[in-house]
Write a protein that holds these residues in place. Structure first.
Motif, PDB file in Angstrom:
ATOM      1  N   LEU A  66      70.443 -35.596  -2.651  1.00 34.47           N
ATOM      2  CA  LEU A  66      69.017 -35.457  -2.361  1.00 34.47           C
ATOM      3  C   LEU A  66      68.333 -34.539  -3.376  1.00 34.47           C
ATOM      4  O   LEU A  66      67.218 -34.809  -3.810  1.00 34.47           O
ATOM      5  N   ASP A  67      69.030 -33.456  -3.748  1.00 36.95           N
ATOM      6  CA  ASP A  67      68.490 -32.555  -4.770  1.00 36.95           C
ATOM      7  C   ASP A  67      68.240 -33.320  -6.069  1.00 36.95           C
ATOM      8  O   ASP A  67      67.186 -33.183  -6.693  1.00 36.95           O
ATOM      9  N   ASP A  68      69.219 -34.125  -6.469  1.00 39.88           N
ATOM     10  CA  ASP A  68      69.103 -34.898  -7.707  1.00 39.88           C
ATOM     11  C   ASP A  68      67.937 -35.887  -7.648  1.00 39.88           C
ATOM     12  O   ASP A  68      67.205 -36.050  -8.627  1.00 39.88           O
ATOM     13  N   ILE A  69      67.784 -36.549  -6.508  1.00 37.47           N
ATOM     14  CA  ILE A  69      66.699 -37.522  -6.354  1.00 37.47           C
ATOM     15  C   ILE A  69      65.351 -36.831  -6.503  1.00 37.47           C
ATOM     16  O   ILE A  69      64.489 -37.261  -7.274  1.00 37.47           O
ATOM     17  N   VAL A  70      65.164 -35.743  -5.763  1.00 35.08           N
ATOM     18  CA  VAL A  70      63.876 -35.044  -5.789  1.00 35.08           C
ATOM     19  C   VAL A  70      63.609 -34.433  -7.166  1.00 35.08           C
ATOM     20  O   VAL A  70      62.497 -34.534  -7.684  1.00 35.08           O
ATOM     21  N   ASN A  71      64.614 -33.829  -7.771  1.00 33.22           N
ATOM     22  CA  ASN A  71      64.421 -33.273  -9.112  1.00 33.22           C
ATOM     23  C   ASN A  71      64.065 -34.363 -10.116  1.00 33.22           C
ATOM     24  O   ASN A  71      63.240 -34.145 -11.008  1.00 33.22           O
ATOM     25  N   GLY A  72      64.666 -35.540  -9.976  1.00 32.74           N
ATOM     26  CA  GLY A  72      64.324 -36.656 -10.855  1.00 32.74           C
ATOM     27  C   GLY A  72      62.888 -37.112 -10.670  1.00 32.74           C
ATOM     28  O   GLY A  72      62.186 -37.402 -11.638  1.00 32.74           O
ATOM     29  N   GLY A 125      57.178 -38.773   1.357  1.00 30.13           N
ATOM     30  CA  GLY A 125      56.849 -37.676   2.274  1.00 30.13           C
ATOM     31  C   GLY A 125      57.307 -36.325   1.746  1.00 30.13           C
ATOM     32  O   GLY A 125      56.564 -35.340   1.808  1.00 30.13           O
ATOM     33  N   VAL A 126      58.519 -36.273   1.196  1.00 34.99           N
ATOM     34  CA  VAL A 126      59.021 -35.022   0.615  1.00 34.99           C
ATOM     35  C   VAL A 126      58.170 -34.633  -0.588  1.00 34.99           C
ATOM     36  O   VAL A 126      57.786 -33.465  -0.747  1.00 34.99           O
ATOM     37  N   MET A 127      57.851 -35.597  -1.429  1.00 36.38           N
ATOM     38  CA  MET A 127      57.049 -35.303  -2.604  1.00 36.38           C
ATOM     39  C   MET A 127      55.649 -34.823  -2.208  1.00 36.38           C
ATOM     40  O   MET A 127      55.087 -33.941  -2.849  1.00 36.38           O
ATOM     41  N   ALA A 128      55.098 -35.369  -1.123  1.00 36.29           N
ATOM     42  CA  ALA A 128      53.791 -34.908  -0.638  1.00 36.29           C
ATOM     43  C   ALA A 128      53.881 -33.447  -0.204  1.00 36.29           C
ATOM     44  O   ALA A 128      52.975 -32.654  -0.468  1.00 36.29           O
ATOM     45  N   LYS A 129      54.969 -33.083   0.456  1.00 37.43           N
ATOM     46  CA  LYS A 129      55.155 -31.683   0.865  1.00 37.43           C
ATOM     47  C   LYS A 129      55.236 -30.765  -0.345  1.00 37.43           C
ATOM     48  O   LYS A 129      54.861 -29.598  -0.269  1.00 37.43           O
ATOM     49  N   LEU A 130      55.729 -31.290  -1.450  1.00 36.31           N
ATOM     50  CA  LEU A 130      55.820 -30.521  -2.679  1.00 36.31           C
ATOM     51  C   LEU A 130      54.509 -30.526  -3.472  1.00 36.31           C
ATOM     52  O   LEU A 130      54.389 -29.854  -4.484  1.00 36.31           O
ATOM     53  N   GLY A 131      53.543 -31.312  -3.005  1.00 37.98           N
ATOM     54  CA  GLY A 131      52.276 -31.397  -3.718  1.00 37.98           C
ATOM     55  C   GLY A 131      52.364 -32.181  -5.007  1.00 37.98           C
ATOM     56  O   GLY A 131      51.625 -31.920  -5.954  1.00 37.98           O
ATOM     57  N   HIS A 132      53.275 -33.155  -5.048  1.00 38.32           N
ATOM     58  CA  HIS A 132      53.524 -33.891  -6.287  1.00 38.32           C
ATOM     59  C   HIS A 132      53.797 -35.356  -5.966  1.00 38.32           C
ATOM     60  O   HIS A 132      54.934 -35.807  -6.011  1.00 38.32           O
ATOM     61  N   LEU A 133      52.760 -36.089  -5.623  1.00 42.79           N
ATOM     62  CA  LEU A 133      52.959 -37.507  -5.325  1.00 42.79           C
ATOM     63  C   LEU A 133      53.315 -38.267  -6.592  1.00 42.79           C
ATOM     64  O   LEU A 133      52.677 -38.091  -7.626  1.00 42.79           O
ATOM     65  N   PRO A 134      54.331 -39.137  -6.510  1.00 42.97           N
ATOM     66  CA  PRO A 134      54.649 -39.960  -7.676  1.00 42.97           C
ATOM     67  C   PRO A 134      53.527 -40.971  -7.941  1.00 42.97           C
ATOM     68  O   PRO A 134      52.719 -41.273  -7.070  1.00 42.97           O
ATOM     69  N   LEU A 135      53.509 -41.467  -9.141  1.00 43.19           N
ATOM     70  CA  LEU A 135      52.475 -42.410  -9.560  1.00 43.19           C
ATOM     71  C   LEU A 135      52.354 -43.595  -8.602  1.00 43.19           C
ATOM     72  O   LEU A 135      51.252 -43.998  -8.253  1.00 43.19           O
ATOM     73  N   ALA A 181      55.768 -35.672   8.039  1.00 42.79           N
ATOM     74  CA  ALA A 181      56.121 -35.006   9.293  1.00 42.79           C
ATOM     75  C   ALA A 181      57.553 -35.323   9.737  1.00 42.79           C
ATOM     76  O   ALA A 181      58.126 -34.583  10.539  1.00 42.79           O
ATOM     77  N   LEU A 182      58.129 -36.383   9.211  1.00 42.55           N
ATOM     78  CA  LEU A 182      59.461 -36.828   9.646  1.00 42.55           C
ATOM     79  C   LEU A 182      60.595 -36.420   8.708  1.00 42.55           C
ATOM     80  O   LEU A 182      61.755 -36.702   8.992  1.00 42.55           O
ATOM     81  N   VAL A 183      60.272 -35.797   7.588  1.00 44.06           N
ATOM     82  CA  VAL A 183      61.293 -35.565   6.567  1.00 44.06           C
ATOM     83  C   VAL A 183      61.638 -34.083   6.416  1.00 44.06           C
ATOM     84  O   VAL A 183      60.957 -33.204   6.935  1.00 44.06           O
ATOM     85  N   ILE A 184      62.707 -33.850   5.662  1.00 46.55           N
ATOM     86  CA  ILE A 184      63.215 -32.506   5.425  1.00 46.55           C
ATOM     87  C   ILE A 184      62.193 -31.641   4.702  1.00 46.55           C
ATOM     88  O   ILE A 184      61.264 -32.147   4.082  1.00 46.55           O
ATOM     89  N   GLU A 185      62.398 -30.348   4.798  1.00 49.57           N
ATOM     90  CA  GLU A 185      61.518 -29.390   4.123  1.00 49.57           C
ATOM     91  C   GLU A 185      62.018 -29.162   2.695  1.00 49.57           C
ATOM     92  O   GLU A 185      63.218 -29.059   2.467  1.00 49.57           O
ATOM     93  N   PRO A 186      61.100 -29.062   1.755  1.00 50.77           N
ATOM     94  CA  PRO A 186      61.498 -28.836   0.361  1.00 50.77           C
ATOM     95  C   PRO A 186      62.359 -27.587   0.170  1.00 50.77           C
ATOM     96  O   PRO A 186      63.238 -27.567  -0.687  1.00 50.77           O
ATOM     97  N   GLN A 187      62.136 -26.557   0.964  1.00 45.80           N
ATOM     98  CA  GLN A 187      62.934 -25.337   0.793  1.00 45.80           C
ATOM     99  C   GLN A 187      64.402 -25.552   1.155  1.00 45.80           C
ATOM    100  O   GLN A 187      65.236 -24.710   0.834  1.00 45.80           O
ATOM    101  N   ASP A 188      64.726 -26.670   1.792  1.00 47.41           N
ATOM    102  CA  ASP A 188      66.118 -26.996   2.093  1.00 47.41           C
ATOM    103  C   ASP A 188      66.826 -27.635   0.905  1.00 47.41           C
ATOM    104  O   ASP A 188      68.018 -27.915   0.976  1.00 47.41           O
ATOM    105  N   LEU A 189      66.096 -27.877  -0.166  1.00 45.49           N
ATOM    106  CA  LEU A 189      66.643 -28.512  -1.365  1.00 45.49           C
ATOM    107  C   LEU A 189      66.781 -27.488  -2.478  1.00 45.49           C
ATOM    108  O   LEU A 189      66.110 -26.462  -2.483  1.00 45.49           O
ATOM    109  N   LYS A 190      67.625 -27.805  -3.433  1.00 47.08           N
ATOM    110  CA  LYS A 190      67.755 -26.989  -4.643  1.00 47.08           C
ATOM    111  C   LYS A 190      66.899 -27.639  -5.718  1.00 47.08           C
ATOM    112  O   LYS A 190      67.328 -28.548  -6.411  1.00 47.08           O
ATOM    113  N   ILE A 191      65.682 -27.157  -5.816  1.00 44.30           N
ATOM    114  CA  ILE A 191      64.732 -27.749  -6.748  1.00 44.30           C
ATOM    115  C   ILE A 191      64.690 -26.909  -8.011  1.00 44.30           C
ATOM    116  O   ILE A 191      64.572 -25.690  -7.952  1.00 44.30           O
ATOM    117  N   GLN A 192      64.776 -27.591  -9.143  1.00 42.51           N
ATOM    118  CA  GLN A 192      64.725 -26.903 -10.427  1.00 42.51           C
ATOM    119  C   GLN A 192      63.323 -26.363 -10.664  1.00 42.51           C
ATOM    120  O   GLN A 192      62.337 -27.027 -10.350  1.00 42.51           O
TER     121      GLN A 192
END
Length: 136
Positions: A27-33, A60-70, A91-102
């Motif tokens: 999941l970390d790899d997906i979000v970082n990508g 949903g995770v990307m929205a929580k991070l304030g970074h919607l993909p194109l 509202a249904l997905v994990i919190e970004p702070q639970d991930l290791k984001i670069q």
């Protein structure tokens, strides 16, 4: 590319315990990508054998991070999805702070070409990114 409206029952990004288990760092790899290149998308695993669709959980995770993909920004523009769809998914997905984001300045974005025409990574590029305050 179409976008699913809500994370499926076993979406790997769900926070309610129903998520399919991936390798711990996947999941970390997906979000970082997705953060490194907003032209990327993550395909919903339920649509791999059908018409492929972008995963609402990842959006949903990307929205929580304030970074919607194109693809999500285009989906909003053309009415494929709505802000309510994205908020409901978030509202249904994990919190970004639970991930290791670069950190932003450590992400590599392949967006420049060398004289030979090969892509060269650019570290910390903010080109074509929306503001942190408004991911929409």
């Amino acid at each position: 590319m179409p976008i699913t409206k809500r994370p499926c029952a076993n979406c790997p990004f769900r926070s309610d315990g129903g998520a399919v288990q991936l390798h711990p760092e996947r999941l970390d790899d997906i979000v970082n990508g997705l953060l490194a290149d907003d032209h990327k998308t993550f395909i919903c695993h339920k649509t791999l054998d059908l018409e492929r669709m972008t995963c609402a959980g990842a959006v949903g995770v990307m929205a929580k991070l304030g970074h919607l993909p194109l693809v999500a920004r285009l989906g909003l523009e053309f009415g494929v999805i709505s802000r309510d769809d994205i908020a409901a998914s978030a509202a249904l997905v994990i919190e970004p702070q639970d991930l290791k984001i670069q950190p932003r300045d450590m992400r590599v974005r392949p967006n420049k070409r060398s004289r030979a025409g090969k892509l060269q990574p650019t570290v910390g590029s903010d080109e074509a990114q929306q503001t942190e305050s408004d991911p929409w």
